[in-house]
Design an enzyme around this catalytic site. Structure first.
Site, mmCIF file in Angstrom:
data_model
loop_
_atom_site.group_PDB
_atom_site.id
_atom_site.type_symbol
_atom_site.label_atom_id
_atom_site.label_comp_id
_atom_site.label_asym_id
_atom_site.label_seq_id
_atom_site.Cartn_x
_atom_site.Cartn_y
_atom_site.Cartn_z
ATOM 1 N N ASN B 395 10.074 -50.220 51.281
ATOM 2 C CA ASN B 395 9.081 -50.517 50.260
ATOM 3 C C ASN B 395 9.569 -51.583 49.288
ATOM 4 O O ASN B 395 9.207 -52.751 49.411
ATOM 5 C CB ASN B 395 8.712 -49.224 49.532
ATOM 6 C CG ASN B 395 7.587 -49.419 48.540
ATOM 7 O OD1 ASN B 395 7.142 -50.530 48.300
ATOM 8 N ND2 ASN B 395 7.121 -48.343 47.958
ATOM 9 N N ASP B 396 10.418 -51.191 48.351
ATOM 10 C CA ASP B 396 10.792 -52.119 47.289
ATOM 11 C C ASP B 396 11.436 -53.408 47.804
ATOM 12 O O ASP B 396 11.285 -54.455 47.187
ATOM 13 C CB ASP B 396 11.752 -51.430 46.301
ATOM 14 C CG ASP B 396 11.043 -50.310 45.552
ATOM 15 O OD1 ASP B 396 9.806 -50.387 45.410
ATOM 16 O OD2 ASP B 396 11.712 -49.364 45.124
ATOM 17 N N VAL B 397 12.143 -53.314 48.942
ATOM 18 C CA VAL B 397 12.830 -54.505 49.442
ATOM 19 C C VAL B 397 11.859 -55.521 50.032
ATOM 20 O O VAL B 397 12.265 -56.593 50.465
ATOM 21 C CB VAL B 397 13.902 -54.150 50.504
ATOM 22 C CG1 VAL B 397 14.992 -53.310 49.891
ATOM 23 C CG2 VAL B 397 13.286 -53.471 51.702
#
Lengths: 98, 472
Positions: B395-397
């Site tokens: 997700n965040d990456v």
């Protein structure tokens, strides 16, 4: 003559630089096995644990603490090296024909 | 025999360095493991044959054999099953546990030394030896509890969210200052044995307090830092026992942990202090609730037809993949696509997963050739030419906000440029924001298709859809 401390610091300095240079070249693919390998290597404290447990002057406290320490690091040595081997074996370049 | 021991130690130290050197490439990595094993064996043998006894040197002067042998036997009996039974998805937990074991051993040896040398305190607990002992026990005890906490979080026995309270950093700082003050006092007056248990207790508590405010997504950095501490405590033991081998091995481990944590910090664009004291993931929980935005979702059948039409696919794996144990299903997908002539690669973010290199090991376990596992900096240039980027459990990456939105907590973090691919597909359980609680703009792009479901289940549906379509 250099004192023990000075010799020790000398060795520490050199080993740290070697460590930094060598580790920087480790492939990011292998960072997880690297960590379990260095973990097994730092279980070299087994040497200290044997020295304290096996000395003639060992008190009961030393024996008990030394016993726990040896158990803990031998676990690390055995599981550390074996699991690292298990991991690096999995890295294959080409697919294995079945 | 004492000389034999010293020479064995020198060979052993050399083998340890070679061992790490051979980890630079998968092709030589097994030699690295063997070198490490031989080095360790020589060190243990050397210790026994050069054992410094009361009036002599050698194996005959080792006392308390029953204790030593029993400890070795238990260690082996426990260690072997751990190595073979542990699933690859649980490797981060095992690593944290072994940091805890190593640190505990260093701390206990330091403690035993401290008490055993009391009768000769004026000669044997003076100056730097006492300083080394104090550092060894401080680092040992705090790494022990800290690693246990990290393990608890990784095993999800403990909440992954950071646990914070008011004045947390102040409390931690005061506690550490007291422990440090006691340490200084003991270094000067080593006969003050009453202080030692208090000092040890404070170190143990400090280890817990240090780790509880750190969230699950920061574990790669934390594990690397703990790795470094465990190494340094072994190194301090080397100073206390005047053993150069311990100094070398400890320094190698310490520098390895240091480098890995620097790499992890860079990959998140954060500093050490920010990871340790920043309580990431807590602040953003409330801001995560944005207005409802429109997104497109697709079924496995539709997704399969997109994949079938593609000529190049980049798969981006993340922690969700490890949780769902989907690595073998992904291998099937990889096979199925490769057979159709699709070029499949994997884009690996350095902090994907819960420890450095976590995703690479999972993919390798599923027999995916390692030349298909591509680092972030190399793969990022390929996204614009890539037909489909398939994000699985990451997700965040992949959040493009990290490039543009200055108010975003992950602003500046290097990301995989998934949004530059022609089509993006994201397998995700729901629209809930990820660990850091940050809405991912990627999901609302026109070219993004959301595939809802468990990673493993969805990938196996994809695999089923693919051959069926070929037959038709």
């Amino acid at each position: 003559m250099a004192t023990d401390l000075e010799l020790g610091l000398f060795v520490f300095m050199l080993a740290t630089f070697i460590g930094l240079e060598v580790i920087r070249k480790v492939s990011p693919l292998l960072h997880t096995p690297l960590m379990s390998l260095t973990n097994a290597i730092s279980a070299i404290s087994v040497v200290g644990a044997i020295l304290i447990t096996g000395s003639a002057g060992a008190t009961l406290l030393s024996k008990v603490l030394g016993f726990v320490a040896i158990t803990a690091v031998v676990t690390n040595i055995v599981s550390g090296f074996l699991i690292t081997d298990r991991m690096v074996k999995m890295f294959k370049k080409r697919e294995v024909k079945k | 025999m004492a000389h034999v021991m010293q020479y064995l130690y020198i060979i052993s130290a050399g083998l340890f360095i070679l061992s790490l050197r051979w980890m630079n490439h998968p092709a030589s990595s097994r030699h690295g493991v063997w070198a490490g094993e031989i080095g360790m064996l020589l060190a243990i043998v050397g210790t026994f044959i050069g054992f410094p006894g009361m009036d002599g040197v050698g194996i005959a002067f080792v006392h308390n054999w029953t204790w030593i042998i029993a400890a070795f036997v238990i260690g082996i009996v426990v260690g072997v099953p751990i190595a073979y039974i542990m699933p690859m998805t649980a490797v981060p937990q095992r690593t944290a546990l072994s940091h805890a074991c190593g640190a505990l051993a260093a701390a206990l040896v330091g403690t035993a030394e401290f008490y055993q040398r009391q009768p000769h305190a004026d000669t044997e607990l003076r100056g730097f030896i006492m300083v080394a002992l104090v550092i060894e026990t401080l680092l040992g005890y705090l790494t022990f509890t800290g690693s246990l906490m990290a393990m608890g979080k990784l095993q999800e026995v403990l909440p992954q969210r950071p646990i914070t309270y008011r004045n947390q950093n102040l409390v931690n700082f005061i506690l550490f200052a007291i422990a440090l003050g006691l340490a200084v006092r003991m270094a000067f007056v080593p006969t003050d044995t009453i202080l030692f248990p208090i000092f040890a207790g404070l170190s143990l508590v400090f280890g817990v307090l240090l780790i509880i405010p750190i969230g699950g997504a920061d574990m790669p950095t934390v594990i690397a830092i703990l790795n470094s501490y465990a190494g340094l405590s072994a190194c301090a033991m080397g100073f206390a026992l005047n053993s150069r081998l311990l100094v070398v091995a400890g320094a190698l481990d310490g520098s390895s942990g240091l480098i890995l944590s620097i790499i992890m910090c860079k990959a998140m664009n954060r500093s050490f202090t920010n990871v340790l004291f920043g309580a990431f993931g807590q602040v953003q929980v409330s801001t995560g609730k944005a207005e409802q935005r429109a997104y497109r979702s697709a079924s496995a059948e539709e997704a399969a037809s997109v994949l079938e039409a593609a000529s190049s696919v980049i798969i981006v794996p993340g922690y969700g993949l490890a949780v769902a144990q989907a690595q073998h299903k992904i291998r099937e997908l990889y096979d199925s696509l490769t057979k159709r002539g699709v070029d499949v690669k994997f884009g690996i973010h350095p902090v994907a997963g819960r420890m450095p290199g976590h995703m690479n090991v999972l993919m390798a376990e599923a027999d995916i050739p390692y030349d298909k596992l591509v680092e972030m900096d190399e793969i990022n240039g390929e996204f614009p030419q890539c037909d489909v980027a398939l994000v699985i459990g990451a997700n965040d990456v992949t959040n493009p906000k990290a490039r543009t939105d200055k108010s975003c907590p992950i602003f500046g973090m290097p990301i995989l440029d998934v949004d530059k691919a022609h089509t993006v597909m994201v397998i995700k359980r729901s629209m809930n924001p990820g660990f850091a609680g940050i809405d991912n703009d990627l999901y609302y792009l026109d070219k993004t298709l959301m595939l809802f479901g468990d990673a493993k289940a969805f990938v196996s549906e994809l695999v089923k859809e693919l051959p069926a379509r070929a037959a038709a």
